[in-house]
Design a protein around this motif. Structure first.
Motif, mmCIF file in Angstrom:
data_model
loop_
_atom_site.group_PDB
_atom_site.id
_atom_site.type_symbol
_atom_site.label_atom_id
_atom_site.label_comp_id
_atom_site.label_asym_id
_atom_site.label_seq_id
_atom_site.Cartn_x
_atom_site.Cartn_y
_atom_site.Cartn_z
ATOM 1 N N ALA A 1 7.308 -6.067 1.087
ATOM 2 C CA ALA A 1 6.676 -7.127 0.282
ATOM 3 C C ALA A 1 5.936 -8.116 1.174
ATOM 4 O O ALA A 1 4.820 -8.545 0.852
ATOM 5 N N ARG A 2 6.548 -8.487 2.317
ATOM 6 C CA ARG A 2 5.879 -9.410 3.241
ATOM 7 C C ARG A 2 4.625 -8.781 3.837
ATOM 8 O O ARG A 2 3.608 -9.458 3.996
ATOM 9 N N ILE A 3 4.683 -7.492 4.152
ATOM 10 C CA ILE A 3 3.510 -6.804 4.692
ATOM 11 C C ILE A 3 2.395 -6.776 3.652
ATOM 12 O O ILE A 3 1.237 -7.082 3.951
ATOM 13 N N ARG A 4 2.746 -6.412 2.413
ATOM 14 C CA ARG A 4 1.734 -6.373 1.344
ATOM 15 C C ARG A 4 1.112 -7.750 1.109
ATOM 16 O O ARG A 4 -0.099 -7.875 0.946
ATOM 17 N N ALA A 5 1.942 -8.798 1.109
ATOM 18 C CA ALA A 5 1.430 -10.157 0.886
ATOM 19 C C ALA A 5 0.490 -10.573 2.020
ATOM 20 O O ALA A 5 -0.562 -11.174 1.763
ATOM 21 N N ALA A 6 0.851 -10.236 3.243
ATOM 22 C CA ALA A 6 0.000 -10.585 4.381
ATOM 23 C C ALA A 6 -1.317 -9.820 4.320
ATOM 24 O O ALA A 6 -2.387 -10.385 4.560
ATOM 25 N N GLN A 7 -1.243 -8.551 3.984
ATOM 26 C CA GLN A 7 -2.468 -7.755 3.872
ATOM 27 C C GLN A 7 -3.352 -8.275 2.751
ATOM 28 O O GLN A 7 -4.574 -8.325 2.883
ATOM 29 N N GLN A 8 -2.747 -8.678 1.650
ATOM 30 C CA GLN A 8 -3.500 -9.223 0.523
ATOM 31 C C GLN A 8 -4.208 -10.509 0.936
ATOM 32 O O GLN A 8 -5.371 -10.719 0.605
ATOM 33 N N SER A 9 -3.501 -11.365 1.663
ATOM 34 C CA SER A 9 -4.118 -12.633 2.073
ATOM 35 C C SER A 9 -5.275 -12.398 3.038
ATOM 36 O O SER A 9 -6.247 -13.155 3.041
ATOM 37 N N THR A 23 -1.742 -13.846 10.822
ATOM 38 C CA THR A 23 -1.333 -12.922 9.772
ATOM 39 C C THR A 23 -1.239 -11.502 10.313
ATOM 40 O O THR A 23 -0.288 -10.763 10.007
ATOM 41 N N LEU A 24 -2.187 -11.125 11.145
ATOM 42 C CA LEU A 24 -2.156 -9.795 11.756
ATOM 43 C C LEU A 24 -0.924 -9.630 12.640
ATOM 44 O O LEU A 24 -0.277 -8.580 12.614
ATOM 45 N N ARG A 25 -0.582 -10.657 13.399
ATOM 46 C CA ARG A 25 0.637 -10.601 14.218
ATOM 47 C C ARG A 25 1.874 -10.441 13.337
ATOM 48 O O ARG A 25 2.803 -9.713 13.677
ATOM 49 N N THR A 26 1.872 -11.119 12.199
ATOM 50 C CA THR A 26 2.992 -10.996 11.265
ATOM 51 C C THR A 26 3.098 -9.564 10.753
ATOM 52 O O THR A 26 4.196 -8.991 10.708
ATOM 53 N N VAL A 27 1.967 -8.978 10.383
ATOM 54 C CA VAL A 27 1.967 -7.588 9.902
ATOM 55 C C VAL A 27 2.470 -6.656 10.993
ATOM 56 O O VAL A 27 3.283 -5.757 10.725
ATOM 57 N N GLN A 28 2.047 -6.855 12.225
ATOM 58 C CA GLN A 28 2.500 -6.002 13.327
ATOM 59 C C GLN A 28 4.003 -6.140 13.544
ATOM 60 O O GLN A 28 4.713 -5.147 13.725
ATOM 61 N N ARG A 29 4.508 -7.371 13.530
ATOM 62 C CA ARG A 29 5.937 -7.610 13.730
ATOM 63 C C ARG A 29 6.755 -7.003 12.590
ATOM 64 O O ARG A 29 7.775 -6.354 12.808
ATOM 65 N N GLU A 30 6.288 -7.193 11.366
ATOM 66 C CA GLU A 30 6.993 -6.646 10.214
ATOM 67 C C GLU A 30 6.944 -5.113 10.208
ATOM 68 O O GLU A 30 7.906 -4.468 9.808
ATOM 69 N N SER A 31 5.840 -4.541 10.652
ATOM 70 C CA SER A 31 5.731 -3.078 10.737
ATOM 71 C C SER A 31 6.712 -2.520 11.757
ATOM 72 O O SER A 31 7.319 -1.469 11.538
ATOM 73 N N LYS A 32 6.885 -3.233 12.853
ATOM 74 C CA LYS A 32 7.853 -2.810 13.875
ATOM 75 C C LYS A 32 9.271 -2.868 13.291
ATOM 76 O O LYS A 32 10.065 -1.947 13.487
ATOM 77 N N LEU A 33 9.575 -3.945 12.558
ATOM 78 C CA LEU A 33 10.878 -4.060 11.905
ATOM 79 C C LEU A 33 11.072 -2.938 10.893
ATOM 80 O O LEU A 33 12.154 -2.352 10.808
ATOM 81 N N LEU A 34 10.025 -2.612 10.150
ATOM 82 C CA LEU A 34 10.116 -1.547 9.155
ATOM 83 C C LEU A 34 10.469 -0.213 9.811
ATOM 84 O O LEU A 34 11.308 0.533 9.292
ATOM 85 N N ARG A 35 9.872 0.076 10.963
ATOM 86 C CA ARG A 35 10.212 1.314 11.689
ATOM 87 C C ARG A 35 11.681 1.322 12.108
ATOM 88 O O ARG A 35 12.360 2.351 12.022
ATOM 89 N N LYS A 36 12.192 0.166 12.533
ATOM 90 C CA LYS A 36 13.604 0.073 12.927
ATOM 91 C C LYS A 36 14.521 0.260 11.718
ATOM 92 O O LYS A 36 15.568 0.908 11.825
#
Length: 121
Positions: free
Chosen positions: A22-30, A53-66
C-alpha cells in the motif's frame, strides 16, 4: 517454534506485506501526479519531493523482498533459524524484526566486519 507461533508470524508478515504494498502504491501514485509548477522554486521542491519518494519506494521494495523471503522460509520450514549458523533466531528478535535472517550473535559479527572492511556484498 510451535504451529501457533508460525501462524502468528505468517499473519504478521502477510500484514506487513499488505501495508508495504500500500505504501509503495501510494508513493507511486503521488509521483505520477505532476502538479502545474509556476516557478523554479516550486520545480526544485517538486524534484526534491520526487527524489525522497523514490527513495521511499526503493526502501519499501527492499523490505518487500525480505518479507517475501521470510514467507518462503515459513513455507519451507526454515523460518526462525539463522541462515549462517542454523541456530534459532529467537522469538524476541523475531517480534522486533520478523524478517530477521540471522541470530543476534551472527548479525553482530557481520556488522563488526562491515565496520572494518566495508560492505562488499
Amino acid at each position: 517454534m510451535s504451529e501457533q507461533q508460525i501462524a502468528f508470524f505468517r499473519q504478521r508478515l502477510q500484514t506487513m506485506r499488505e501495508h508495504t504494498l500500500a505504501r509503495i502504491r501510494a508513493a507511486q501514485q503521488s509521483m505520477s501526479e505532476r502538479p502545474v509548477l509556476s516557478d523554479s522554486a516550486d520545480l526544485a521542491q517538486y524534484e526534491e519531493d520526487s527524489r525522497m519518494t523514490l527513495r521511499t519506494v526503493q526502501r519499501e521494495s527492499k523490505l518487500l523482498r525480505k518479507i517475501e523471503a521470510s514467507l518462503k522460509r515459513i513455507h519451507t520450514g526454515d523460518y526462525g533459524y539463522c541462515l549462517e549458523s542454523g541456530e534459532p533466531i529467537g522469538i524476541a528478535r523475531l517480534l522486533i524484526r520478523p524478517t530477521a535472517e540471522y541470530c543476534a550473535e551472527i548479525k553482530n559479527q557481520m556488522e563488526e566486519r562491515e565496520k572494518h572492511y566495508g560492505n562488499y556484498r
